[in-house]
Design a protein around this motif. Structure first.
Motif, PDB file in Angstrom:
ATOM      1  N   GLU A  39       0.850  -1.194   0.000  1.00 21.84           N
ATOM      2  CA  GLU A  39       0.000   0.000   0.000  1.00 21.84           C
ATOM      3  C   GLU A  39       0.887   1.246   0.000  1.00 21.84           C
ATOM      4  OE1 GLU A  39      -3.330   0.562  -0.282  1.00 21.84           O
ATOM      5  OE2 GLU A  39      -3.381  -1.574  -0.746  1.00 21.84           O
ATOM      6  N   LYS A  40       0.437   2.279  -0.675  1.00 26.27           N
ATOM      7  CA  LYS A  40       1.226   3.508  -0.809  1.00 26.27           C
ATOM      8  C   LYS A  40       1.283   4.312   0.485  1.00 26.27           C
ATOM      9  CE  LYS A  40       1.822   3.071  -5.284  1.00 26.27           C
ATOM     10  NZ  LYS A  40       2.405   1.790  -5.494  1.00 26.27           N
ATOM     11  N   LYS A  41       0.171   4.334   1.249  1.00 25.11           N
ATOM     12  CA  LYS A  41       0.151   5.120   2.483  1.00 25.11           C
ATOM     13  C   LYS A  41      -0.095   4.211   3.677  1.00 25.11           C
ATOM     14  CE  LYS A  41      -4.744   6.200   2.605  1.00 25.11           C
ATOM     15  NZ  LYS A  41      -5.681   7.152   3.125  1.00 25.11           N
ATOM     16  N   GLU A  42       0.280   4.703   4.839  1.00 20.31           N
ATOM     17  CA  GLU A  42       0.033   3.943   6.062  1.00 20.31           C
ATOM     18  C   GLU A  42      -1.453   4.029   6.395  1.00 20.31           C
ATOM     19  OE1 GLU A  42       1.529   3.845  10.656  1.00 20.31           O
ATOM     20  OE2 GLU A  42       2.896   4.559   9.098  1.00 20.31           O
ATOM     21  N   LEU A  43      -2.050   2.886   6.701  1.00 20.85           N
ATOM     22  CA  LEU A  43      -3.484   2.822   6.958  1.00 20.85           C
ATOM     23  C   LEU A  43      -3.761   2.589   8.435  1.00 20.85           C
ATOM     24  CD1 LEU A  43      -4.404   0.426   4.006  1.00 20.85           C
ATOM     25  CD2 LEU A  43      -4.626   2.901   4.021  1.00 20.85           C
ATOM     26  N   SER A  44      -4.872   3.147   8.887  1.00 22.07           N
ATOM     27  CA  SER A  44      -5.314   2.842  10.247  1.00 22.07           C
ATOM     28  C   SER A  44      -5.805   1.392  10.261  1.00 22.07           C
ATOM     29  CB  SER A  44      -6.442   3.788  10.654  1.00 22.07           C
ATOM     30  OG  SER A  44      -7.628   3.471   9.937  1.00 22.07           O
TER      31      SER A  44
END
Length: 92
Positions: free
Chosen positions: A75-80
């Protein structure tokens, strides 16, 4: 559903013909949680275990409950945690 081709489900149990027990081979798989670069790399890892199970003549292969968790590694961004679970459901 794994239906036994030698037993008719509509017949009462008393009229069924006794037969020998046949085996079903089930392969279980334990995966190391590791990062993958993309979906194709993930599929290649899983395909390896499927091929090994097939070589052993397995009828079924059982993967861990969260074996798709490594898909979150590219994934490109950190997810909650909530976003991560929702994103994971798009792959399954």
């Amino acid at each position: 559903v794994w239906r036994n081709p030698y037993v008719e489900a509509d017949q009462p149990k008393e009229t069924r013909i006794p037969r020998g027990v046949e085996s079903v081979r089930i392969a279980t798989c334990q995966l190391q949680a590791r990062a993958v670069g993309n979906f194709d790399e993930f599929i290649a890892n899983i395909r390896y275990f499927i091929d090994v199970a097939a070589d052993y003549g397995s009828d079924f292969i059982l993967f861990p409950e969260l074996f798709t968790l490594s898909l979150l590694s590219f994934e490109k961004k950190e997810l909650s945690p909530l976003e991560a679970i929702e994103k994971l459901t798009t792959y399954t």
